[in-house]
Design a protein around this motif. Structure first.
Motif, short mmCIF file in Angstrom:
data_model
loop_
_atom_site.label_atom_id
_atom_site.label_comp_id
_atom_site.label_asym_id
_atom_site.label_seq_id
_atom_site.Cartn_x
_atom_site.Cartn_y
_atom_site.Cartn_z
N ASP A 172 0.87 -1.17 0.00
CA ASP A 172 0.00 0.00 0.00
C ASP A 172 0.91 1.23 0.00
O ASP A 172 1.63 1.48 0.96
CB ASP A 172 -0.90 -0.01 1.23
CG ASP A 172 -1.90 1.13 1.22
OD1 ASP A 172 -1.46 2.29 1.12
OD2 ASP A 172 -3.11 0.87 1.31
N ASP A 174 0.31 4.46 0.00
CA ASP A 174 0.02 5.51 0.98
C ASP A 174 0.60 5.14 2.34
O ASP A 174 1.14 5.99 3.06
CB ASP A 174 -1.48 5.75 1.08
CG ASP A 174 -2.06 6.42 -0.15
OD1 ASP A 174 -1.32 7.22 -0.79
OD2 ASP A 174 -3.22 6.16 -0.50
N ALA A 175 0.48 3.86 2.71
CA ALA A 175 1.07 3.40 3.96
C ALA A 175 2.59 3.52 3.92
O ALA A 175 3.23 3.90 4.91
CB ALA A 175 0.67 1.96 4.23
N GLY A 241 -5.90 -0.26 9.23
CA GLY A 241 -5.04 0.09 8.10
C GLY A 241 -3.57 0.23 8.38
O GLY A 241 -2.78 0.24 7.47
N TYR A 242 -3.13 0.33 9.66
CA TYR A 242 -1.72 0.63 9.86
C TYR A 242 -1.21 0.01 11.15
O TYR A 242 -1.67 0.32 12.23
CB TYR A 242 -1.51 2.13 9.93
CG TYR A 242 -0.07 2.54 10.12
CD1 TYR A 242 0.43 2.91 11.35
CD2 TYR A 242 0.81 2.53 9.04
CE1 TYR A 242 1.76 3.28 11.52
CE2 TYR A 242 2.13 2.90 9.20
CZ TYR A 242 2.60 3.28 10.45
OH TYR A 242 3.91 3.63 10.59
N TRP A 247 0.57 -3.03 5.62
CA TRP A 247 -0.87 -3.00 5.39
C TRP A 247 -1.21 -4.28 4.68
O TRP A 247 -0.42 -4.82 3.93
CB TRP A 247 -1.27 -1.81 4.52
CG TRP A 247 -1.09 -0.48 5.15
CD1 TRP A 247 0.01 0.01 5.81
CD2 TRP A 247 -2.04 0.58 5.19
NE1 TRP A 247 -0.20 1.28 6.23
CE2 TRP A 247 -1.46 1.66 5.86
CE3 TRP A 247 -3.35 0.71 4.71
CZ2 TRP A 247 -2.14 2.86 6.06
CZ3 TRP A 247 -4.00 1.91 4.91
CH2 TRP A 247 -3.40 2.96 5.58
N LYS A 249 -4.46 -6.77 2.72
CA LYS A 249 -5.77 -6.76 2.07
C LYS A 249 -6.77 -7.53 2.92
O LYS A 249 -6.44 -8.53 3.55
CB LYS A 249 -5.67 -7.41 0.69
CG LYS A 249 -4.76 -6.70 -0.28
CD LYS A 249 -4.67 -7.48 -1.57
CE LYS A 249 -3.73 -6.81 -2.56
NZ LYS A 249 -3.59 -7.58 -3.81
#
Length: 274
Positions: A172, A174-175, A241-242, A247, A249
């Motif tokens: 991910d 963004d992560a 999410g974190y 991260w 699925k």
């Protein structure tokens, strides 16, 4: 521009470095003027026994593309093999992504080739190892700091590619940028409502009974709710999410183990049993 400083910057960040012979002079045809860092995967299955299977290819190139094909290759153990301090054929034409403008990715971006199979490379499916991820985050943070850029200048090849590249698989992005920002001492990532994530507890056992995909399975006290996101039963999971530098699925009900829970809400949010 020659990035002959790369080895020193990475070592200062605690990254293990191997300077491959000729890396300071090895170049493709072009001029490097970097403003960011680009993550790739090689699609070559790596292992403890064969930690850097794509090293020869990224140094010497392929029949259709002359080397070097990156600035550093990250092996199975997270070791950075320095391949080129100059222009490399790793990114091709780039579309605009975040603060990176459209143009030549080879000119604008320093490229890591992370040596793992990804989504079916070499007939295998393989995720990035934790050692590769942590070393790549540390290296990216160090290089962006040296360039005077923030974490938004870290991109994945699938974000800049004009030809449908999918790498780096199972990450991910963004992560990844949130982790790079944290490594740079920047602001914490924010949740869907824009509230900063806070650390509330470490070493939290989560045992949903039963759990459905994507459903809340534990509670840290209103208004925060832990969501298990995992690919297989028993895999390390993530909260909202974190957590634990990865991260995952959402794909199946799980029972797992959470370390370093991040969740939206005030820092005084009480911790309740999961």
């Amino acid at each position: 521009m020659q990035i002959s400083w790369l080895g020193d910057v990475l070592r200062a960040a605690g990254v293990t470095v191997v300077e491959e012979s000729g890396w300071l002079t090895r170049t493709a045809s072009g001029t490097l003027d970097p403003i960011g860092v680009l993550w790739h995967h090689t699609a070559a299955p790596s292992s403890a026994a064969n930690p850097a299977p794509a090293l020869n290819v990224v140094i010497n190139g392929r029949s259709d593309l002359p080397g070097p094909l990156c600035h550093a290759l990250v092996d199975f153990n997270g070791v950075f093999h320095l391949v080129s301090a100059n222009y490399a054929n790793h990114a091709g034409p780039a579309r605009a992504s975040g603060p990176i403008p459209a143009g030549s990715g080879n000119v604008q971006l320093i490229g890591w080739e992370i040596d793992y199979a990804g989504d079916g490379g070499g007939g295998q499916v393989q995720e990035m190892t934790p050692a590769q991820y942590s070393a790549s985050v540390a290296a990216t943070a160090a290089v962006l700091t040296h360039l005077g850029k923030d974490a938004s200048y870290a991109r994945g090849h699938r974000e800049t590619s004009t030809s449908g590249k999918i790498d780096p698989s199972f990450i991910d992005l963004d992560a990844m940028r949130a982790d790079v920002a944290a490594a740079m001492g920047g602001t914490p990532p924010t949740g869907p409502t824009g509230t900063p994530f806070q650390v509330y507890e470490t070493d939290v056992n989560v045992r949903p009974t039963p759990a459905t995909t994507g459903a809340p399975v534990g509670n840290l006290g209103a208004p925060g709710t832990v969501y298990v996101e995992c690919q297989t039963v028993g895999e390390t999971v993530t909260a909202n999410g974190y957590t634990n530098n990865r991260w995952a699925k959402i794909s199946s009900p799980v029972a797992g183990y959470i370390s370093n829970v991040f969740i939206e809400g005030p820092a005084s949010l009480p911790v309740a049993s999961c």
